[in-house]
Enzyme design. Structure first.
Site, mmCIF file in Angstrom:
data_model
loop_
_atom_site.group_PDB
_atom_site.id
_atom_site.type_symbol
_atom_site.label_atom_id
_atom_site.label_comp_id
_atom_site.label_asym_id
_atom_site.label_seq_id
_atom_site.Cartn_x
_atom_site.Cartn_y
_atom_site.Cartn_z
ATOM 1 N N LYS A 157 15.670 5.224 -33.179
ATOM 2 C CA LYS A 157 15.867 5.898 -31.891
ATOM 3 C C LYS A 157 16.687 7.176 -32.071
ATOM 4 C CE LYS A 157 15.793 1.349 -29.782
ATOM 5 N NZ LYS A 157 16.651 0.204 -29.434
ATOM 6 N N THR B 159 16.624 -0.785 -35.552
ATOM 7 C CA THR B 159 15.771 0.067 -34.712
ATOM 8 C C THR B 159 16.586 1.171 -34.058
ATOM 9 O OG1 THR B 159 15.993 -1.531 -32.893
ATOM 10 C CG2 THR B 159 13.993 -1.654 -34.240
ATOM 11 N N HIS C 232 13.415 -11.970 -39.143
ATOM 12 C CA HIS C 232 14.228 -10.800 -38.816
ATOM 13 C C HIS C 232 15.601 -10.816 -39.472
ATOM 14 C CE1 HIS C 232 11.823 -8.786 -35.666
ATOM 15 N NE2 HIS C 232 11.404 -9.994 -35.352
ATOM 16 N N LYS D 254 27.354 -5.193 -40.354
ATOM 17 C CA LYS D 254 27.068 -3.848 -39.846
ATOM 18 C C LYS D 254 28.238 -2.899 -40.104
ATOM 19 C CE LYS D 254 23.873 -5.620 -36.341
ATOM 20 N NZ LYS D 254 22.613 -4.968 -36.761
ATOM 21 N N LYS E 90 25.767 -0.752 -31.698
ATOM 22 C CA LYS E 90 24.937 -1.886 -32.095
ATOM 23 C C LYS E 90 25.773 -3.161 -31.952
ATOM 24 C CE LYS E 90 24.311 0.102 -36.012
ATOM 25 N NZ LYS E 90 22.983 0.074 -36.602
ATOM 26 N N ARG E 91 25.146 -4.272 -32.153
ATOM 27 C CA ARG E 91 25.859 -5.540 -32.088
ATOM 28 C C ARG E 91 27.015 -5.539 -33.089
ATOM 29 N NH1 ARG E 91 24.242 -10.243 -34.802
ATOM 30 N NH2 ARG E 91 22.327 -9.134 -35.348
#
Length: 867
Positions: A713, A709, A410, A607, A601-602
């Protein structure tokens, strides 16, 4: 509000007359098949009791059961909406119906001898379970009606459930979606995880800083779980190994003088969507082999008397202890071995209960899917169990291991591929270390046979990384011991083969494959967005709930003005709901008419929440300079948690909050720009956020995000993505079309080409917008009374060695945001894009993902229930 429950409340039969509970075994209907036979499976005498009739699914029956559990199990007579007891009583009533399906599913597995899949994951981010259970059972309307007779709103009951936060982010939520889809597809999959006493920490924001607080999610109990003490397993740590020669002249090994703990399983039912299948999530909790030393306790040594108990329970106390310390690293390794050993022992126990000690068909009937590198130690542990406990030879044990282990990767970040010090292994898991060294020796021999004399390749591929402190490369162990290695998006899998695992792909090209991630549309559309769900069903029917490819039929409605109007009406209602919640949490009012620009998100540098902040400052600067007339009102919503030991991520949270404070306190920004940091972001928060989002921020540096993911969504709920060509963004853009996706940034090849001559200062100086943004930040405008607080964050933007290349993508990002701004001004066109995004989400269901896993890796037959 309080409601009194009497013995005959609301027309229910007196509780004493519940026939299904008072009927004796002797008087059961002859239609119920009575086994009544003793058996001695696995040496345990068993008597199988006949089953009572299934509980009805009507509102009357649910209300009767609610009344029973509320009064007789929980000992309550007065309903108080702010107490947990109404929620618990509803769960017990629902669980009765799940139990019936659970039992039938287990019986079918034993009867049909299905190939079973054990999904090993250190994270299962389940969130709340009640709404999803009611949806999958098809009794939400009946439960709503039953509760309404008591003056209760089902939404009030939903809110009383605490999130089961047994995960950190996308990895754990993906595992939860996988379980839902496997049950819906009737696939025989059991999830194995850890029952952390404290889940993902609660996040409090104090003066802009993240403060971590414990998440005591079990404080009110967890009524979904069933403790299965009879399946407890003993887990070994420490000690030493010794050997002897058995009667056949074979050398055998013993792991002795160990410090043991018990793994106690707690089972959670996982219902499929209206198919009567109910799979299992088995969560392991650590306990001491003996509760405490009574002799020491009686002598007054109270602390020492319970030391062993406390040390054992620490293993499953907290999700992801801080690995910045040696003790934290050691505890993580303990957690990983604890999960792997307990789960493998449990699988072997189940096999022996059906087949005794005949393991000839074990590999044909069992698959272990390793969810990321965390459970990679399962490769060595299965070898230990087969060789040391079941007395197999090495070759036989390795054949079984290599045909049952499958590994999902992952991450593309090398630092995220876990490595453990050999010295730590030697102290905690000495027998496992011996086995790993033997695996490595045989593996090196295979490399040498394929590439004679290539010592550099051997050094790169060895399971042991040599150096001052030798380390065990756990991802390499997973690859060597598995028959399948998959990435989770097309780009990710290609980069694994061409980069991170290139040597292994050259050796075993047949092992490597792709399985693009997905999300379950039942939770992430049908349950969390009922307004949109109803609108879609009215337009195309409800087949999409179990076959998301059907949602593509929405394309026929994308240009229908009346359908567009209804679509906007649903979106606005969702935005109103989120706006109210934001005001409750932060005190900031967010007009629902604004564009809701969302990144949740984290918190991680790759990111690039920081890039979002730079854009927010750019908009603020434009409005302050009177250059913002063309800008649509925008609410920038950012949420996520930083790992407790991740200093830069925590500084980024501080930066976000400081910029937001200045923006939100400026009267000029009123009704034009809002910036919100959503505190304590979790699964339940996402269920509120994703139906309300207009713009989905998926802005990671190309080549860094494995899949994502959250992007799926948001897309499923009609948000339009602004993103790089990273992870599953690539496939999302392919599915929806480039006109309905706001693309920006360097691609993977361009990022790689820029390394070595990246000059962010030159980029900043050449862009007047960027220069103004950086000067505003560096001037202290957003940290007037906290000098230097952002120095590290701002320095990272200017660093030529910045691996995330934030500065390189700034101009492209701002231009893409301008295109999104212009598109949002055209209401009809934006709505059309929104509808087309939902319509294109069909390939991003975990139902499709799990079919791919089963068709190409597991090859398990679906569960067939007895009619």
């Amino acid at each position: 509000m309080a409601t009194r429950l009497g013995d005959e409340s609301l027309g229910n039969k007196p509780l004493e007359n519940r026939s299904s509970e008072n009927t004796s075994l002797e008087n059961r209907s002859s239609e119920n098949r009575s086994l009544g036979n003793r058996s001695d499976k696995a040496g345990i005498g068993e008597i199988e009791l006949l089953q009572s009739p299934d509980r009805p699914m009507t509102a009357d029956a649910i209300l009767e059961d609610f009344t029973h559990y509320f009064g007789r199990l929980l000992g309550r007579r007065t309903i108080r909406t702010r107490s947990p007891y109404p929620y618990q009583a509803v769960v017990f009533a629902v669980r009765d119906r799940l139990m019936e399906r659970w039992g039938k599913t287990r019986m079918a597995l034993e009867r049909n001898n299905n190939r079973r899949v054990a999904y090993l994951s250190l994270e299962f981010l389940m969130g709340r379970l009640l709404r999803n259970a009611l949806l999958n059972l098809g009794v939400e309307a009946e439960t709503r009606e039953a509760l309404s007779r008591l003056g209760l709103e089902i939404e009030e009951v939903y809110e009383r459930e605490l999130d089961a936060g047994l995960g950190n982010g996308g990895l754990g939520r993906l595992a939860a979606c996988f379980l839902d889809s496997c049950a819906t597809l009737s696939l025989p999959v059991i999830g194995y995880g850890i029952r952390y006493q404290y889940g993902m920490f609660h996040q409090r924001i104090d003066n802009g800083y993240q403060v971590e607080e414990p998440d005591p999610w079990l404080r009110e109990g967890f009524p979904w779980e069933v403790k299965r003490f009879e399946f407890a397993k003993r887990i070994k740590f420490g000690g030493r190994t010794t050997s002897y020669v058995d009667s056949r002249g074979e050398t055998r090994y013993l792991w002795v003088d160990t410090h043991d703990v018990m793994a106690i399983p707690y089972d959670v039912p996982i219902p499929g969507y209206r198919n009567d299948v109910c799979n299992t999530l088995r969560l392991w909790s650590a306990a001491a082999t003996d509760a405490f030393n009574l002799e020491e306790f009686n002598a007054g040594d109270y602390g020492d008397a319970v030391a062993a108990k406390n040390e054992a329970e620490n293993i499953t106390m907290v999700l992801y202890p801080n690995a910045e310390t040696y003790n934290g690293q050691e505890l993580r390794l303990k957690q990983q071995y604890f999960l792997a050993s307990a789960s493998l022992q449990d699988t072997i126990r189940f096999w022996q209960s059906l087949h005794g000690d005949d393991f000839a068909g074990f590999a044909d009937k069992n698959v272990f899917q390793l969810n990321d590198t965390h459970p990679a130690i399962a490769v060595a542990e299965l070898m230990r169990l087969l060789i040391d406990e079941l007395h197999m030879g090495w070759d036989e044990a390795w054949d079984i291991t290599g045909r049952t282990m499958a590994y999902t990767n992952h991450t593309l970040l090398p630092e995220a591929l876990e490595k453990w010090p050999v010295a730590m292994f030697r102290r905690l898991l000495p027998r496992l270390l011996e086995i790993i060294y033997e695996i490595n020796a045989r593996f090196i021999a295979e490399i040498s046979h394929r590439w004679p004399g290539d010592s550099e390749r051997i050094r790169r591929m060895s399971l042991i990384q040599e150096g001052d402190e030798p380390m065990i490369r756990m991802a390499y162990l997973a690859i060597v011991g598995s028959f399948s290695v998959n990435g989770v998006a097309g780009l990710h899998s290609r980069l694994l083969r061409e980069g991170l695992f290139r040597d292994f792909a050259e050796l075993w090209p047949h092992k490597f494959n792709n399985k693009t991630n997905g999300v379950t549309q039942r939770r992430w559309l049908a349950a969390c967005n009922p307004g949109l769900s109803d609108l879609i069903t009215e337009a195309i029917g409800d087949d999409w709930v179990v076959d998301l490819s059907q949602i593509g039929r929405l394309r026929d409605h994308a240009d229908d003005r009346e359908f567009q109007r209804l679509w906007r009406h649903v979106k606005l209602a969702n935005k109103v709901r989120l706006s109210r919640r934001l005001t409750e949490l932060t005190g900031i009012e967010v007009p629902p008419a604004m564009m809701f620009d969302v990144q949740v998100k984290r918190l991680h540098e790759y990111k690039r929440q920081l890039l979002n902040v730079l854009h927010a400052v750019h908009l603020y600067d434009r409005i302050r300079r009177g250059d913002g007339d063309e800008l649509v009102p925008r609410a920038i919503i950012i949420g996520g948690k930083a790992a407790p030991g991740y200093a830069m991520a925590k500084r980024t949270i501080k930066c976000i909050n400081n910029v937001a404070r200045v923006i939100n306190s400026d009267p000029i920004m009123a009704d034009r720009l809002r910036m919100i940091f959503y505190p304590d972001y979790n699964v339940s928060a996402m269920e509120l956020i994703c139906p309300a989002a207009d713009l989905s921020e998926q802005i990671s540096t190309a080549g860094k995000e494995a899949s994502g993911t959250g992007n799926m969504k948001f897309m499923m709920n009609g948000a339009i993505t602004i993103g790089t060509l990273d992870g599953a963004n690539v496939e999302i853009r392919e599915a929806v079309g480039e006109d309905n996706f706001f693309l920006f940034g360097l691609n993977v090849e361009e990022v790689q080409a820029m390394r070595g001559h990246y000059r962010p200062d030159d980029i900043i100086d050449a862009d007047s917008d960027f220069s103004r943004v950086v000067k505003l930040l560096e001037s202290g405008h957003f940290n007037r009374f906290e000098p230097g607080v952002f120095d590290d964050v701002l320095r990272s933007i200017r660093e030529p060695s910045d691996p995330w290349m934030t500065a390189a993508d700034f101009r492209s990002y701002v231009d893409a945001q301008a295109r999104a701004n212009a598109a949002f001004r055209d209401v009809d066109d934006w709505t059309r894009k929104s509808i087309l995004n939902t319509a294109a989400s069909g390939r991003f269901s975990t139902d499709r993902t799990m079919r791919d896993y089963n068709d190409e890796i597991w090859h398990a037959d679906p569960i067939v229930l007895e009619v």
